[in-house]
Design a protein around this motif. Structure first.
Motif, PDB file in Angstrom:
ATOM      1  N   LEU A  42     -49.093 -55.752 -45.372  1.00 36.40           N
ATOM      2  CA  LEU A  42     -49.240 -55.495 -43.939  1.00 36.40           C
ATOM      3  C   LEU A  42     -48.742 -56.654 -43.085  1.00 36.40           C
ATOM      4  CD1 LEU A  42     -52.548 -53.771 -44.535  1.00 36.40           C
ATOM      5  CD2 LEU A  42     -50.836 -52.751 -43.074  1.00 36.40           C
ATOM      6  N   GLY A  43     -48.804 -57.875 -43.621  1.00 32.31           N
ATOM      7  CA  GLY A  43     -48.302 -59.021 -42.871  1.00 32.31           C
ATOM      8  C   GLY A  43     -46.810 -58.873 -42.613  1.00 32.31           C
ATOM      9  N   ILE A  44     -46.096 -58.487 -43.653  1.00 27.99           N
ATOM     10  CA  ILE A  44     -44.653 -58.331 -43.525  1.00 27.99           C
ATOM     11  C   ILE A  44     -44.327 -57.142 -42.630  1.00 27.99           C
ATOM     12  CG2 ILE A  44     -42.587 -57.709 -44.838  1.00 27.99           C
ATOM     13  CD1 ILE A  44     -43.751 -59.430 -47.116  1.00 27.99           C
ATOM     14  N   ARG A  46     -60.062 -50.131 -42.964  1.00 32.30           N
ATOM     15  CA  ARG A  46     -60.395 -50.778 -44.212  1.00 32.30           C
ATOM     16  C   ARG A  46     -59.197 -51.554 -44.762  1.00 32.30           C
ATOM     17  NH1 ARG A  46     -62.700 -47.725 -49.349  1.00 32.30           N
ATOM     18  NH2 ARG A  46     -62.839 -49.573 -50.653  1.00 32.30           N
ATOM     19  N   LEU A  47     -58.025 -50.961 -44.614  1.00 30.18           N
ATOM     20  CA  LEU A  47     -56.806 -51.604 -45.077  1.00 30.18           C
ATOM     21  C   LEU A  47     -56.594 -52.934 -44.350  1.00 30.18           C
ATOM     22  CD1 LEU A  47     -54.758 -50.535 -47.118  1.00 30.18           C
ATOM     23  CD2 LEU A  47     -53.382 -49.712 -45.226  1.00 30.18           C
ATOM     24  N   ARG A  86     -46.077 -55.999 -40.190  1.00 29.69           N
ATOM     25  CA  ARG A  86     -46.318 -56.361 -38.799  1.00 29.69           C
ATOM     26  C   ARG A  86     -45.161 -57.193 -38.261  1.00 29.69           C
ATOM     27  NH1 ARG A  86     -51.201 -58.385 -35.111  1.00 29.69           N
ATOM     28  NH2 ARG A  86     -50.093 -57.495 -33.351  1.00 29.69           N
ATOM     29  N   ARG A 141     -65.689 -57.156 -43.493  1.00 29.03           N
ATOM     30  CA  ARG A 141     -65.250 -56.279 -44.561  1.00 29.03           C
ATOM     31  C   ARG A 141     -66.409 -55.421 -45.072  1.00 29.03           C
ATOM     32  NH1 ARG A 141     -61.802 -60.147 -46.966  1.00 29.03           N
ATOM     33  NH2 ARG A 141     -63.383 -60.692 -48.494  1.00 29.03           N
ATOM     34  N   HIS A 191     -46.260 -52.538 -49.055  1.00 29.94           N
ATOM     35  CA  HIS A 191     -47.718 -52.508 -49.107  1.00 29.94           C
ATOM     36  C   HIS A 191     -48.274 -53.740 -48.395  1.00 29.94           C
ATOM     37  CE1 HIS A 191     -46.761 -55.308 -52.297  1.00 29.94           C
ATOM     38  NE2 HIS A 191     -47.973 -55.790 -52.133  1.00 29.94           N
ATOM     39  N   GLU A 203     -50.920 -47.712 -50.252  1.00 31.07           N
ATOM     40  CA  GLU A 203     -51.170 -48.357 -51.528  1.00 31.07           C
ATOM     41  C   GLU A 203     -50.417 -47.591 -52.604  1.00 31.07           C
ATOM     42  OE1 GLU A 203     -55.127 -50.548 -51.408  1.00 31.07           O
ATOM     43  OE2 GLU A 203     -55.635 -48.514 -50.904  1.00 31.07           O
ATOM     44  N   SER A 204     -50.461 -48.099 -53.842  1.00 30.95           N
ATOM     45  CA  SER A 204     -49.725 -47.420 -54.900  1.00 30.95           C
ATOM     46  C   SER A 204     -50.239 -45.985 -55.019  1.00 30.95           C
ATOM     47  CB  SER A 204     -49.875 -48.171 -56.218  1.00 30.95           C
ATOM     48  OG  SER A 204     -51.202 -48.566 -56.409  1.00 30.95           O
ATOM     49  N   ALA A 249     -58.941 -55.646 -45.249  1.00 33.56           N
ATOM     50  CA  ALA A 249     -58.749 -56.183 -46.599  1.00 33.56           C
ATOM     51  C   ALA A 249     -57.733 -57.310 -46.656  1.00 33.56           C
ATOM     52  CB  ALA A 249     -58.317 -55.057 -47.542  1.00 33.56           C
ATOM     53  N   ILE A 250     -56.917 -57.430 -45.610  1.00 31.11           N
ATOM     54  CA  ILE A 250     -55.893 -58.477 -45.635  1.00 31.11           C
ATOM     55  C   ILE A 250     -56.570 -59.834 -45.509  1.00 31.11           C
ATOM     56  CG2 ILE A 250     -53.783 -59.312 -44.540  1.00 31.11           C
ATOM     57  CD1 ILE A 250     -53.704 -56.569 -43.126  1.00 31.11           C
ATOM     58  N   PRO A 251     -56.242 -60.757 -46.384  1.00 33.35           N
ATOM     59  CA  PRO A 251     -56.873 -62.072 -46.289  1.00 33.35           C
ATOM     60  C   PRO A 251     -56.543 -62.745 -44.956  1.00 33.35           C
ATOM     61  CG  PRO A 251     -55.638 -61.860 -48.329  1.00 33.35           C
ATOM     62  CD  PRO A 251     -55.325 -60.664 -47.522  1.00 33.35           C
ATOM     63  N   PHE A 273     -52.409 -52.356 -35.388  1.00 31.91           N
ATOM     64  CA  PHE A 273     -53.094 -53.589 -35.775  1.00 31.91           C
ATOM     65  C   PHE A 273     -54.221 -53.994 -34.827  1.00 31.91           C
ATOM     66  CE2 PHE A 273     -49.389 -54.042 -38.478  1.00 31.91           C
ATOM     67  CZ  PHE A 273     -50.003 -54.419 -39.653  1.00 31.91           C
ATOM     68  N   ASP A 303     -40.361 -64.895 -54.374  1.00 33.35           N
ATOM     69  CA  ASP A 303     -41.275 -65.979 -54.037  1.00 33.35           C
ATOM     70  C   ASP A 303     -41.441 -66.088 -52.532  1.00 33.35           C
ATOM     71  OD1 ASP A 303     -42.539 -67.432 -56.027  1.00 33.35           O
ATOM     72  OD2 ASP A 303     -40.620 -68.173 -56.757  1.00 33.35           O
TER      73      ASP A 303
END
Lengths: 338, 320, 311
Positions: free
Chosen positions: C214-216, C252-253, C218, C272, C212, C48-49, C256-258, C242, C185
């Protein structure tokens, strides 16, 4: 069926660029019900934020046509005084970038206090302070008394967004508009904020318009989804239908282009071309046509309408019927050849 | 925050030292010394030399510098050879006049700048704004001394509304009400002339600050809360735009120094600026160096004030 | 041998304070990070930041000073190579930046932007240079005529391609990509990500992919390191991280991913909450007194986790 809170008909919001008016929101018709989360999905330039600003009457230089019916009056015709009374009281708004949405020279407590004071000018200062502390508690700020006297730059991004939310719900609004509320935040903070909005929805019973580009957020939050492209709604349905059985080529392309955790694709789908700018929007015919050039022109409608293909599921244009992805087309051709 | 102020104040010490050294070098570079002009040229050179030795004028430069600084700290700037009186006394009475003139100018500057800047910023791109920016361009373009001459000619000589020289009518008793009014009357035209020209940069500054603040996201937030337009302007736009103006205040003082030199001469107003030019033309070096030192000090203190004001009013700097 | 090996990298920034602006403390932006990347692979750095992921990338390429630790590129320690060798190495490591809108000079034509590294490192005749630039433009899928345009005439995705063209102009071996698509976009993201994978195969590139999202990560990465407060909390293959996360922070990270399936919404929400309770319960065990993760311990050949110290 729950009650309709907001009934928008043929809303058109145009901006003037050098002597011409260009519609950023073009003929949008939809309803928002009490207790529901309606997600508006789109990329930058789709008009989704312009749409939200139109409802709140926050555009300073735009021509707004059509109807925004709220409690028996059309807000498009409403004068500044009527809007002033609605804004912040019956309609709250959560902004994307909490740091710039807060006044850097005022302690955050005073900014929330202002939101309450504006609609209850006779309330006592002490009572308002209690209310602010309560709100800070409600949005999950650990030490509200201390935070009250802090300036925005002293708080973390997540805390600032909570302040903005506290401000938006300070007068128990009936309609809450959240414009990309978590885009600027880290994932763990994003999930906390989304959960907070969900929990607040249970307590304040507001209708929520959630504006986002993130389909993951949509899947987590929305009851209904409207997909916007080039100022128009191209598809609208309940969240399950939209995510599981999307029809419009744009919705399908969008869903195929995001990497997800569940299925690891070798290649992501790429939508050809670029999102047209406001001045270059195609105004006639199917606005998505230029980005799916392999679809025959005859598949599109001359002036595309929203068609109700199943109850509550609307799709614009007829091009969805025979839409396919070009890769699939190749496979099919190979199959025929063999 | 106090650390910030202490640090900023400490920075002025080397600045002042450098200034004093420069002024000292300037003084040394001038022809003649403390004895020149005091002494009959017919005196025996040996006697003069002995006197020089006694007064320390033959000491190495750093000893002389330290002696000079000691003197300055006690208010001893030497003798004015034209007026035959101590420089400190001479400057003392002029300084009061210049202070009044500066104060009046400052007040007028803000009285003009704030309303004009606000109108121009709030209603930008209307004909009113265009008129105001038009005025500021003229202000930028017009040289102060020419403008002041025109003002003096019209209001002083042609219309006769204001006195054309001096700082008070002769014969008025100090301390009386008439004295005060006379002072004010003498002050007004020069102050107004200067303010009308120097204010334009503040007008422009305030205008662009307001236009800038108007487009900030928190202004949208204020509207979304249900603030009326007047409240949006008074509580959010104005407050945030005036802040840099407050910080500008210190530099305004620096600008005034240049202004008073012209204005006091044109209006024959007996202040430091007028003294400065006349001492240059009369080659009254001790007065000149003292004035340069004072003007330099004012500039340093002005910059210090600006930074302190900014750190006091802006929470982003105040709280770290 | 790995292409790049980072050993116990530390980047500390001094914190100045007090009246005399003396160094009061250090911010440990990167505090003991080690990893290595094999040629042709993509290594994901997640956090994260404020986790230090960007600083790590910038330190490797020399944009941040290294406080201690080693960066070995093709077996050579970058701190001890000669100046001439270092220039060679710098050619082999290039960077793609996050914001395609501010990382390209708006006053320069695309031809000059892409030619910049060529002019710095190679002596080409104007004609050779033009040919090379046109090749590059073709490679990144932009028309060769567009080299005389200015950056503002391109869309975000196209601009990021120009940034990539600039990065690959010198045939680098390693590309450090710092959030290369987060300013774009959704539909354009896919374009750039696909393209990055294509040229990886074509040019046998190695990526250090900082993100940051996680989808990308992965989608793109073979190995992943998860950073928190300048240290590693977990490191492993994409699959391990994963499907079998071990550290409470990683769990936790990921929680948190939708979830993109709306039917899992309730389950995901409950999960969660569960992970959060676990996190709160075990927080003391998993982090030291300063709230920092412990050092990594291997739980398999490829999987390391900052597990609590025993005893």
């Amino acid at each position: 069926m729950s009650e309709v809170l907001l009934d928008i008909k043929n809303l058109k919001t145009s901006f003037r660029i050098k002597d011409h008016h260009y519609a950023a929101v073009d003929d949008v018709t939809l309803t928002v019900k009490k207790n529901e989360v309606l997600a508006i999905v789109g990329e930058s330039g789709s008009g989704k934020s312009a749409f939200a600003f139109s409802i709140m009457g926050l555009h300073t230089r735009a021509k707004i046509e059509g109807e925004i019916n709220y409690k028996g009056s059309n807000l498009v015709q409403a004068g500044p005084n009527q809007m002033k009374k609605l804004r912040g009281k019956e309609m709250g708004m959560i902004f994307q970038d909490a740091l710039s949405a807060l006044n850097p020279l005022m302690v955050v407590g005073a900014q929330i206090d202002e939101a309450i004071f504006l609609h209850n000018p006779k309330s006592s200062k002490n009572l308002r302070k209690l209310q602010v502390i309560n709100l800070l508690n409600q949005v999950g700020i650990p030490r509200p008394e201390k935070t009250y006297h802090q300036y925005p730059h002293e708080l973390s991004g997540g805390m600032r967004q909570r302040i903005v939310i506290a401000m938006a719900i300070s007068n128990q609004p009936e309609l809450l508009i959240a414009d990309e509320p978590t885009t600027a935040l880290d994932v763990t903070i994003q999930s906390q904020i989304l959960d907070l909005i969900k929990e607040l929805k249970e307590t304040i019973h507001a209708g929520i318009i959630l504006i986002t580009h993130d389909l993951g957020v949509v899947a987590e939050m929305a009851d209904r989804v409207a997909v916007m492209y080039a100022g128009q709604i191209v598809e609208i349905a309940d969240v399950y239908t939209l995510m599981e059985n999307p029809q419009h080529p744009y919705t399908r392309s969008l869903l195929n282009s995001i990497p997800t955790l569940n299925d690891v694709k070798e290649e992501l789908h790429v939508i050809q071309g670029v999102v047209p700018s406001l001045q270059n929007l195609p105004r006639t015919g199917c606005r998505f046509a230029s980005r799916i050039p392999w679809i025959e022109e005859s598949e599109h409608e001359a002036s595309p309408e929203l068609h109700e293909i199943s109850p509550g599921h609307y799709v614009r244009c007829t091009c969805y019927k025979d839409f396919y992805f070009p890769e699939q087309a190749e496979e099919e051709r190979n199959y025929v050849a063999n | 925050m106090w650390k910030l102020i202490v640090r900023r104040t400490l920075i002025t010490i080397p600045q002042i030292i450098v200034l004093s050294i420069l002024v000292f070098i300037l003084a040394q570079a001038m022809p003649g010394d403390a004895l020149t002009g005091l002494i009959d040229p017919n005196i025996d050179p040996a006697t003069i030399e002995a006197m020089r030795e006694r007064l320390g004028l033959n000491n190495p430069w750093y000893v002389q510098y330290i002696d000079w600084v000691k003197g300055v700290l006690q208010g001893d700037f030497g003798q004015s050879f034209r007026f035959k009186m101590p420089v400190s006394e001479l400057i003392g009475e002029r300084m009061i006049n210049t202070l009044w003139l500066s104060l009046a100018t400052l007040i007028l500057t803000y009285l003009i700048a704030i309303p004009l800047g606000i109108i121009s910023g709030r209603f930008n791109d209307t004909w009113l704004d265009r008129a105001i920016t038009g005025y500021t361009y003229i202000g930028f373009a017009a040289p102060l001394f020419i403008f002041a001459l025109v003002m003096l000619f019209i209001f002083g000589f042609q219309l006769g509304w204001f006195p054309t020289s001096g700082s008070v009518a002769p014969g008025t008793e100090p301390g009386t009400f008439a004295y005060f009014i006379s002072k004010l009357n003498h002050l007004l035209l020069p102050a107004l002339s200067m303010a009308l020209i120097t204010t334009v940069s503040t007008v422009q500054y305030l205008r662009s600050e307001i236009i800038d603040t108007k487009q900030k996201d928190f202004i949208v937030t204020a509207r979304a809360k249900g603030s009326s337009e007047s409240r949006v302007y008074n509580r959010h736009v104005l407050r945030n735009s005036l802040l840099p103006i407050a910080a500008f205040f210190g530099y305004e003082i620096t600008g005034l120094i240049g202004g008073t030199i012209f204005i006091e001469n044109i209006f024959g107003y007996p202040g430091m600026g007028e003294l400065f030019l006349s001492s240059i033309s009369l080659r009254d070096y001790s007065v000149m160096t003292a004035l340069v030192l004072l003007f330099g000090l004012a500039a340093i203190i002005g910059a210090l004030l600006s930074d302190i004001i900014l750190s006091l009013v802006d929470p982003r700097i105040r709280i770290k | 041998m790995s292409l790049i090996e980072v050993e116990n990298l530390k980047v500390h920034f001094p914190v100045r304070g007090g009246v005399f602006q003396t160094v009061k403390d250090h911010v440990r932006a990167v505090d003991g990070v080690s990893f290595s990347i094999e040629q042709g692979q993509t290594y994901g750095l997640v956090g994260e930041s404020g986790s230090g992921k960007t600083t790590t990338g910038r330190a490797i390429i020399g944009l941040n000073d290294i406080t201690s630790g080693k960066v070995m590129f093709e077996g050579r320690d970058l701190a001890s190579v000669s100046k001439k060798e270092y220039i060679d190495v710098r050619k082999d490591i290039q960077m793609i930046f996050q914001d395609p809108f501010s990382s390209l000079n708006p006053k320069k034509r695309v031809a000059d932007i892409v030619a910049e590294p060529l002019r710095n490192y190679e002596n080409l005749s104007p004609k050779e240079e033009r040919v090379r630039i046109q090749e590059l433009m073709e490679l990144v899928g932009l028309s060769p005529e567009s080299i005389y345009k200015y950056p503002h005439e391109f869309s975000g995705g196209q601009r990021q391609r120009i940034g990539i063209a600039r990065a690959i102009a010198l045939n680098p071996k390693l590309i450090i990509a710092d959030e290369p698509v987060s300013a774009l976009d959704v539909s354009v993201q896919a374009q750039v990500l696909n393209f990055m994978r294509e040229i990886q195969k074509e040019l046998n590139l190695t990526y250090l992919f900082i993100s940051h999202d996680l989808g990308i990560i992965r989608h793109m990465c073979d190995h992943i390191g998860i950073m928190y407060k300048g240290r590693y909390v977990e490191h492993g293959t994409s699959e391990e991280i994963f499907t079998n996360p071990q550290h409470i922070y990683t769990k936790r990270l990921i929680a948190a991913i939708p979830d993109s399936n709306p039917r899992n919404r309730e389950m995901h929400y409950e999960n969660r909450k569960l992970v959060k309770t676990e996190y709160d319960k075990l927080e003391k065990d998993f982090f030291d007194e300063e709230g920092l993760p412990f050092s990594l311990k291997s739980i398999s050949a490829t999987h390391q986790v900052a597990l609590p110290e025993r005893g």
